[in-house]
Design an enzyme around this catalytic site. Sequence first.
Site, mmCIF file in Angstrom:
data_model
loop_
_atom_site.group_PDB
_atom_site.id
_atom_site.type_symbol
_atom_site.label_atom_id
_atom_site.label_comp_id
_atom_site.label_asym_id
_atom_site.label_seq_id
_atom_site.Cartn_x
_atom_site.Cartn_y
_atom_site.Cartn_z
ATOM 1 N N ASP A 53 30.205 111.856 91.228
ATOM 2 C CA ASP A 53 31.374 111.449 92.010
ATOM 3 C C ASP A 53 32.174 110.396 91.256
ATOM 4 O OD1 ASP A 53 33.224 110.582 93.842
ATOM 5 O OD2 ASP A 53 31.767 109.738 95.252
ATOM 6 N N GLU A 132 30.533 89.572 66.907
ATOM 7 C CA GLU A 132 29.554 88.494 67.059
ATOM 8 C C GLU A 132 29.587 88.006 68.510
ATOM 9 O OE1 GLU A 132 30.739 85.510 64.255
ATOM 10 O OE2 GLU A 132 30.105 86.660 62.510
ATOM 11 N N GLU A 134 28.690 86.098 71.661
ATOM 12 C CA GLU A 134 27.933 84.928 72.103
ATOM 13 C C GLU A 134 27.705 85.032 73.608
ATOM 14 O OE1 GLU A 134 30.143 82.067 68.783
ATOM 15 O OE2 GLU A 134 30.738 81.993 70.893
ATOM 16 N N GLU A 214 23.881 78.487 69.691
ATOM 17 C CA GLU A 214 25.294 78.263 69.420
ATOM 18 C C GLU A 214 25.692 76.830 69.787
ATOM 19 O OE1 GLU A 214 28.163 78.647 68.248
ATOM 20 O OE2 GLU A 214 27.846 80.476 67.091
ATOM 21 N N GLU A 222 23.637 83.105 69.965
ATOM 22 C CA GLU A 222 24.313 84.200 69.260
ATOM 23 C C GLU A 222 23.278 84.992 68.485
ATOM 24 O OE1 GLU A 222 27.182 84.728 65.383
ATOM 25 O OE2 GLU A 222 27.875 83.320 66.914
ATOM 26 N N HIS A 271 33.847 87.073 67.871
ATOM 27 C CA HIS A 271 34.599 87.258 66.632
ATOM 28 C C HIS A 271 34.353 88.672 66.117
ATOM 29 C CE1 HIS A 271 33.621 82.696 66.181
ATOM 30 N NE2 HIS A 271 34.577 82.902 67.065
ATOM 31 N N ARG A 341 38.182 78.177 60.054
ATOM 32 C CA ARG A 341 37.747 78.673 61.368
ATOM 33 C C ARG A 341 38.674 78.249 62.505
ATOM 34 N NH1 ARG A 341 32.946 79.158 58.585
ATOM 35 N NH2 ARG A 341 31.532 80.756 59.371
ATOM 36 N N GLU A 359 38.319 88.676 59.878
ATOM 37 C CA GLU A 359 37.586 88.298 61.090
ATOM 38 C C GLU A 359 38.612 87.828 62.123
ATOM 39 O OE1 GLU A 359 34.357 84.927 62.651
ATOM 40 O OE2 GLU A 359 35.309 84.762 60.683
ATOM 41 N N ARG A 361 39.197 86.172 65.515
ATOM 42 C CA ARG A 361 38.337 85.253 66.256
ATOM 43 C C ARG A 361 38.745 85.067 67.723
ATOM 44 N NH1 ARG A 361 35.084 82.148 63.179
ATOM 45 N NH2 ARG A 361 35.283 80.262 64.450
#
Length: 471
Positions: A53, A132, A134, A214, A222, A271, A341, A359, A361
């Site tokens: 359903d 990644e 967390e 973390e 993480e 990330h 970062r 990457e 983030r």
Amino acid sequence: MPMTPKDVVAFAQEKQCAFVDYKFLDFVGIWQHFTTPIREFSEDIFEEGIGFDGSSIRGWQPIHNSDMLIIPDPTTAKIDPFVEQTTLSLICNIVDPITREGYSRDPRFIARKAEAYLKSTGIADTVYFGPEPECFVFDDVRYASGPNESFYAVDSVEGIWNTGRQEYPNLGYKPRHKEGYFPCAPTDSMIDLRNEMMLVMQEVGLHIECGHHEVATGGQIEIDMRFDSLLKMGDNLQWFKYIIKNVAFRNGKTATFMPKPIFGDNGSGMHCHQSLWKDGKNLFAGDGYGGLSKLAMYYMGGIIKHAKALCAFTNPSTNSYKRLVPGYEAPVNLAYSNRNRSASLRIPVTNNEKAKRIEYRTPDPAANGYLAFAAMLMAGLDGIENKIDPGQPLDKDIYGLSPEELKDIPAVAGTLEEALNSLRDDHAFLLKGDVFTEDVIDMWISYKKEAEVDRVRMRPSPEEFALYFDC
């Protein structure tokens, strides 16, 4: 070699499975499932499917047109590690029982179409994602929301707020705010728990690279998976969340991928490392800034251009925007940089040509992986196809820039409502190759606004009482 239906039936016999569990993803991103005895299982199911359903699944079919079919993918066969009786687990695709075509609102179908579209462009044949995710692991969670009251309370034995609590005895060693990354035991109280999670992940075939505490106090962790292709990583992310939640639960703890459950400390991000490949060659490796190719630069240009619309999929909860605030390692400014970062797009430092990647983030683990990965790929491809320049790199601590320096740097969406409005105005890039459809975009926006944005917007919060009760 990937398993065929015949292989899966033999595998189930070899493992003496008593049951078969069929898993699929709802529109929002939560695994659903049902189970049948093994005697009901045969190769025919991989062709004929099983009806269910669709009107009872969030964001799917209306009640008058609710019949749907699941078709299990034989390549996803595993033994479920949390069921007492040996149970074969299969991830399924959703199809229309009349047309036998994939269902437009099935997130896994969207991911499959994204991979097919990538190949059709001739730009690349594979996109790799390395998320990644967390999360927080708590010892207690309580919440309620009624017409005359609302509250939440989360607790962790290692929360810094518990240094003065009677614990008979309280042994201290509780990581301070922003100091959870990453002292040894006894400050890190979750080594054995994370190790158990990683062992179970390896049992089901996930390639795990490392695990650690973390930054935040109160149980933030993480665990990192090795990168994989878009569809496989979508599947892997579902197993990843399932395993973390269930290992925590059987140890008397509870895990949440909610991006910002604790005020005043880092939230949980996801990330996303990504790269395009063709004929076994990494197309992101080059001789430009950070060792990237021009193609990789254009890919970043597409991400930056469409970032606010992407937020509707990469940061899909109202709570996501409690994390996306300056000062908590959550990049809100759309810039790219080598090693930095504080930039939303980071270029990890490596001399290995195969490891060259970008990457992104901004995303968080509330995301439906299939949709978020597909949307990021489509934005990146739009950048390549239209040669979108990402601008100059920003090799400064963006958090420390003055308002004057920040005024020309674009930012991600500030609320879920802004992200949804941006998606409404900027989604043509997602429709290429019929990867996303207007129906999917419309339903995502309407569901999120009605079921989430409006519910949060209309309710008083405890902080409002603190601010305004005496006005």
